[in-house]
Design a protein around this motif. Structure first.
Motif, PDB file in Angstrom:
ATOM      1  N   GLY A  58       0.841  -1.190   0.000  1.00 32.72           N
ATOM      2  CA  GLY A  58       0.000   0.000   0.000  1.00 32.72           C
ATOM      3  C   GLY A  58       0.876   1.240   0.000  1.00 32.72           C
ATOM      4  O   GLY A  58       2.103   1.153   0.051  1.00 32.72           O
ATOM      5  N   TRP A  59       0.229   2.387  -0.076  1.00 34.68           N
ATOM      6  CA  TRP A  59       0.991   3.632  -0.035  1.00 34.68           C
ATOM      7  C   TRP A  59       0.112   4.754   0.504  1.00 34.68           C
ATOM      8  O   TRP A  59      -1.118   4.677   0.462  1.00 34.68           O
ATOM      9  N   THR A  60       0.801   5.754   0.982  1.00 33.71           N
ATOM     10  CA  THR A  60       0.120   6.961   1.443  1.00 33.71           C
ATOM     11  C   THR A  60       0.806   8.157   0.791  1.00 33.71           C
ATOM     12  O   THR A  60       1.904   8.035   0.246  1.00 33.71           O
ATOM     13  N   GLN A  61       0.143   9.304   0.842  1.00 35.42           N
ATOM     14  CA  GLN A  61       0.737  10.533   0.328  1.00 35.42           C
ATOM     15  C   GLN A  61       0.845  11.529   1.477  1.00 35.42           C
ATOM     16  O   GLN A  61      -0.141  12.208   1.800  1.00 35.42           O
ATOM     17  N   PRO A  62       2.028  11.599   2.100  1.00 37.99           N
ATOM     18  CA  PRO A  62       2.193  12.568   3.193  1.00 37.99           C
ATOM     19  C   PRO A  62       1.917  13.988   2.718  1.00 37.99           C
ATOM     20  O   PRO A  62       1.427  14.817   3.474  1.00 37.99           O
ATOM     21  N   ASP A  63       2.243  14.263   1.488  1.00 37.22           N
ATOM     22  CA  ASP A  63       1.892  15.543   0.863  1.00 37.22           C
ATOM     23  C   ASP A  63       1.710  15.264  -0.625  1.00 37.22           C
ATOM     24  O   ASP A  63       2.091  14.186  -1.100  1.00 37.22           O
ATOM     25  N   PRO A  64       1.142  16.224  -1.397  1.00 34.32           N
ATOM     26  CA  PRO A  64       0.825  15.923  -2.803  1.00 34.32           C
ATOM     27  C   PRO A  64       2.037  15.533  -3.652  1.00 34.32           C
ATOM     28  O   PRO A  64       1.879  14.899  -4.699  1.00 34.32           O
ATOM     29  N   ALA A  65       3.237  15.899  -3.195  1.00 31.14           N
ATOM     30  CA  ALA A  65       4.426  15.618  -4.020  1.00 31.14           C
ATOM     31  C   ALA A  65       5.281  14.494  -3.448  1.00 31.14           C
ATOM     32  O   ALA A  65       6.453  14.371  -3.812  1.00 31.14           O
ATOM     33  N   SER A  66       4.724  13.690  -2.570  1.00 29.86           N
ATOM     34  CA  SER A  66       5.526  12.551  -2.096  1.00 29.86           C
ATOM     35  C   SER A  66       4.635  11.331  -1.818  1.00 29.86           C
ATOM     36  O   SER A  66       3.433  11.464  -1.554  1.00 29.86           O
ATOM     37  N   TYR A  67       5.260  10.185  -1.942  1.00 29.32           N
ATOM     38  CA  TYR A  67       4.565   8.913  -1.708  1.00 29.32           C
ATOM     39  C   TYR A  67       5.381   8.105  -0.709  1.00 29.32           C
ATOM     40  O   TYR A  67       6.618   8.065  -0.791  1.00 29.32           O
ATOM     41  N   LEU A  68       4.691   7.432   0.194  1.00 31.67           N
ATOM     42  CA  LEU A  68       5.357   6.534   1.137  1.00 31.67           C
ATOM     43  C   LEU A  68       4.798   5.128   0.889  1.00 31.67           C
ATOM     44  O   LEU A  68       3.624   4.850   1.149  1.00 31.67           O
ATOM     45  N   PHE A  69       5.653   4.282   0.331  1.00 27.05           N
ATOM     46  CA  PHE A  69       5.238   2.916  -0.009  1.00 27.05           C
ATOM     47  C   PHE A  69       5.614   1.969   1.124  1.00 27.05           C
ATOM     48  O   PHE A  69       6.733   2.034   1.656  1.00 27.05           O
ATOM     49  N   THR A  70       4.703   1.094   1.469  1.00 30.27           N
ATOM     50  CA  THR A  70       5.002   0.056   2.451  1.00 30.27           C
ATOM     51  C   THR A  70       5.156  -1.277   1.710  1.00 30.27           C
ATOM     52  O   THR A  70       4.246  -1.697   0.989  1.00 30.27           O
ATOM     53  N   LEU A  71       6.313  -1.901   1.905  1.00 30.16           N
ATOM     54  CA  LEU A  71       6.593  -3.143   1.175  1.00 30.16           C
ATOM     55  C   LEU A  71       5.808  -4.320   1.733  1.00 30.16           C
ATOM     56  O   LEU A  71       5.558  -4.402   2.931  1.00 30.16           O
ATOM     57  N   ARG A  72       5.464  -5.224   0.850  1.00 29.47           N
ATOM     58  CA  ARG A  72       4.886  -6.492   1.249  1.00 29.47           C
ATOM     59  C   ARG A  72       5.929  -7.270   2.050  1.00 29.47           C
ATOM     60  O   ARG A  72       7.124  -7.193   1.736  1.00 29.47           O
ATOM     61  N   GLU A  73       5.503  -8.002   3.046  1.00 28.16           N
ATOM     62  CA  GLU A  73       6.468  -8.734   3.877  1.00 28.16           C
ATOM     63  C   GLU A  73       6.732 -10.133   3.300  1.00 28.16           C
ATOM     64  O   GLU A  73       5.921 -10.669   2.562  1.00 28.16           O
ATOM     65  N   ASP A  74       7.867 -10.667   3.677  1.00 28.99           N
ATOM     66  CA  ASP A  74       8.225 -12.054   3.323  1.00 28.99           C
ATOM     67  C   ASP A  74       8.298 -12.305   1.823  1.00 28.99           C
ATOM     68  O   ASP A  74       7.991 -13.399   1.351  1.00 28.99           O
TER      69      ASP A  74
END
Lengths: 515, 264
Positions: free
Chosen positions: A80-96
């Protein structure tokens, strides 16, 4: 017959029987033999951004983001991912998730796999996809933060195509030759490379440790058959199970082949004429409009797509227009086939009596056919095209160098529903330089500003800005949209497939029939 | 036999001269709505993908099928015979120099050189024809030289030299007539070679521009239509074969006939 002769004859007979039986043995049901008209040259998108190579890459390498059946970005290696602000993305990696050598996937691998496209030392062919990226960093063990120069909604879609993840250690050691037959590659995808040769093709084996749904095919062999007719005969004879390299124009030859089904679906592509706005008579907008009126787009579309496509109304692939506008595209200046109006426009130009233009083209392909039709149409209004054939490689090379540009027939295919993937190619000043796709040379500082604004636009605002640019293109006519073509796949009836416009992992969508 | 061969070439020559008047349709007229269609009363050999009449294009194509190969044959015969005579008659350093050049030229892969020439010079067909003529010439030089070497030692040539005739007169007035059967046969072979090679160039898409009525180009453009109208591709291929065979056999017959006649 003597006993010795009888024994010898029996031995020969048995040998022949054994050989023929061996040769006729059908391959296992879960083995797919696929053919392409050009051989994959690299298993790294940075150096093999072409249809044959990306077909294999998509089976071996996972991307951080995928596309759903409507072309919307969906999680893949990124859970999944979130947008802390309109010009950045924070991706969370799938585990394992592990690479096929057993090493774990890390955020550092994912971050480096994107960052390397920005490194001039890598000279990535996908670099233009990520010009909006400012910074990529691993955040802790399982997150990647991407900071853009400005908000860019298309970033996720292009990531689905080009942000393929490889181990950092391997990519760092081989900036230029990762993915070559000598180095190979490592991925987390549903298949792993068993053999890769530029001449004999690629063999893939199922990745038994794949984190996603178990791939239906155990083994895939990809071979190259350059001649279309030889390819058709190979599919017909069962030597090959399928191909996606069939031309919609030749669909009639493929439909009805015994034991083979043909699958058509809208392609994210557009074929058009490019008019070099800096070249002599083509600098005159009235000449360009006259050409637009004179070219019978419906007839050319019918000729080139044989019912598996449609005339193009705007300079975007049909699936992009549908994704943006649904079934109600905006009205744009149109130039229906009308020789009388074409003559009237030409009369308003600086060349009322017509002119002659030398037109280089690639011999022996679709380009020659389209240019013949265009030349015949233009001859009716007094414009003579002097067609000059050239070897295909040389023509492509000169075109990419922007050498002797005039009237060019161009076909381009894209991978996302984002107009921002197309429009900068067509009208940015950067793309008007050698190696860019703006063969018309159209563009200005003002146009670049509009494209910059479009990169950050979303929703109705983005729609309005795309409409304005399409309207400008239609009014100024640096390009004449000709037609869209369906994508086509021929597949043995031993298999089934669920394919669509936004399918990137074709092999994952094919399975043995009945399973 | 010779009459039949002459008739074949004569018909093609007639088509080359009067093709535009004999053609039932404008060979360039397109009808995209009609497209490729099989033979009918209106179109005896059907139409191609662009809806153009195949018969009209075959008739119009006879002109390029004859004109360019004839040009190549004339060039190679004139130059090859002159240089072959010079090399064989003068011998010495002239012979050595010419033969090394000939060795070099014969070692070059002709079709590849033509493709490069067409590519580098931007598709100029005239350049391709000139390059082909230059590539064909060394073969003629070598053949004529070997015959000249034999002829120059015969009594009539010795007598001419004793009389003090100039070398040019001896070569062209006395030796050349005795080489005529070979020269004529060679010229027809050059014609055949050029016809096939130029058709090959067109087939590869680097010869004449798309849409030009040309037999080689028609074979290439229409080979994808074998299921719709096989005649569009087979007819020009058959014509290339028939004309090439007729020219070769005619050269053979001409050689035999002229040799029997004894030009000397």
């Amino acid at each position: 017959m003597t006993p010795a002769k009888t024994a010898a004859a029996t031995a020969v007979l048995l040998l022949a029987t054994a050989c023929s039986a061996g040769g006729a043995a059908p391959p296992p049901a879960d083995t797919l033999i696929w053919a392409t008209t050009s051989a994959p040259n690299s298993l790294d998108i940075a150096h093999g951004f072409n249809s044959a190579s990306t077909l294999v890459q998509a089976a071996v390498l996972d991307s951080m983001v995928g596309l759903d059946e409507r072309g919307k970005p969906v999680p893949r290696l990124a859970a999944g991912w979130t947008q802390p602000d309109p010009a950045s993305y924070l991706f969370t990696l799938r585990e394992d998730v592990r690479f096929t050598d057993g090493s774990p996937l890390t955020a550092d691998d994912a971050a480096f796999s994107l960052r390397r496209h920005l490194d001039p030392a890598v000279a990535s062919q996908a670099a233009s996809y990520f010009t909006m990226v400012k910074k990529v960093e691993a955040v802790g063990a399982g997150q990647v933060k991407v900071t853009l120069r400005r908000p860019a909604p298309a970033f996720l879609s292009v990531s689905a195509i080009a942000w393929q993840v490889v181990p950092r250690k391997l990519a760092e050691a081989h900036p230029k030759d990762l993915g070559s037959p000598e180095v190979g590659t490592l991925g987390t995808g549903p298949y792993k490379v068993s053999r890769f040769s530029l001449t004999s093709g690629v063999v893939l084996e199922r990745n038994e440790a794949y984190w996603g749904p178990r791939p239906a095919l155990r083994r895939i062999e990809v071979k190259s058959i350059a001649d279309p007719e030889t390819l058709r005969l190979a599919v017909r004879s069962g030597e090959v199970d399928g191909t996606s390299d069939l031309n919609a124009r030749d669909a009639r030859k493929w439909t009805g082949l015994p034991g083979v089904k043909t699958i058509f679906y809208p392609g994210d592509n557009i074929s058009y004429l490019s008019l070099a706005v800096g070249n002599g008579p083509l600098a005159d907008v009235h000449v360009r409009r006259a050409i637009a009126y004179a070219v019978n787009r419906r007839a050319i579309s019918d000729l080139m797509t044989a019912g598996h496509g449609a005339p193009a109304a705007a300079l975007l692939p049909a699936p992009m227009l549908t994704a943006l506008y649904g079934s109600a595209p905006p009205p744009l200046p149109d130039y229906p086939y009308d020789p009388a109006k074409a003559r009237a426009e030409l009369a308003r130009s600086a060349h009322p009596g017509g002119f002659t233009l030398a037109v280089p083209y690639a011999g022996g392909g679709d380009t020659g056919t389209v240019m013949q039709a265009v030349a015949a149409d233009l001859a009716k209004i007094g414009i003579t095209l002097r067609l000059e054939p050239a070897p295909a490689d040389q023509y492509q090379s000169r075109m990419m160098e922007h050498d002797r540009l005039g009237i060019q027939f161009v076909s381009l295919a894209y991978g996302t529903p984002e107009p921002i993937e197309v429009l900068p190619d067509m009208i940015s000043r950067a793309s008007a330089q050698p190696q860019g796709f703006n063969f018309s040379g159209y563009g200005s500082a003002e146009t670049d500003e509009k494209l910059d604004a479009l990169v950050s636009a979303t929703g109705e605002d983005a729609k309005a800005q795309v409409t304005a640019l399409l309207k400008e293109i239609a009014e100024q006519v640096p390009y004449i949209p000709l037609f869209h073509t369906d994508n086509a796949v021929a597949l043995s009836e031993r298999f089934t497939a669920s394919l669509g416009t936004w399918t990137t992992d074709m092999f994952a969508r094919i399975r043995p029939a009945g399973r | 036999m010779r009459a039949a061969l002459t008739a074949v070439l004569g018909l093609v020559a007639l088509a080359a001269l009067a093709g535009p008047w004999l053609a039932p349709y404008d060979p360039a007229a397109q009808d995209l709505a009609l497209g490729a269609a099989g033979p009918s009363a209106a179109h005896w050999l059907g139409t191609d993908e662009m809806g153009r009449d195949v018969v009209s294009r075959l008739l119009a194509g006879a002109r390029s099928a004859l004109f360019w190969p004839v040009l190549v044959a004339l060039f190679t015969t004139a130059l090859g015979t002159s240089l072959g005579l010079l090399s064989g008659y003068r011998r010495g350093w002239v012979d050595a120099l010419l033969m090394r050049v000939v060795d070099l030229a014969i070692a070059m892969p002709g079709l590849l050189v033509l493709i490069v020439v067409v590519g580098v010079l931007g598709g100029g067909y005239g350049w391709a024809v000139l390059a082909m003529a230059v590539l064909f010439t060394p073969g003629d030089i070598r053949v004529v030289r070997s015959l000249t070497l034999a002829q120059r030692e015969l009594a009539y040539a010795e007598a001419a030299r004793t009389l003090g005739l100039r070398p040019g007169r001896i070569m062209f007035r006395h030796l050349l007539p005795n080489l005529a059967p070979t020269v004529v046969a060679n010229a027809l072979l050059s014609f055949t070679g050029a016809l096939v090679a130029l058709a090959g160039l067109s087939f590869l898409g680097v010869g004449l521009p798309a849409g030009t009525p040309d037999w080689g180009l028609m074979v290439e453009e229409n080979r994808q239509l074998l299921d719709l109208n096989p005649w569009a591709s087979i007819a020009p291929a058959a014509l290339i074969t028939v004309v090439a065979c007729a020219a070769t056999l005619l050269g053979d017959r001409a050689f035999e006939s002229m040799s029997k006649g004894g030009v000397r």
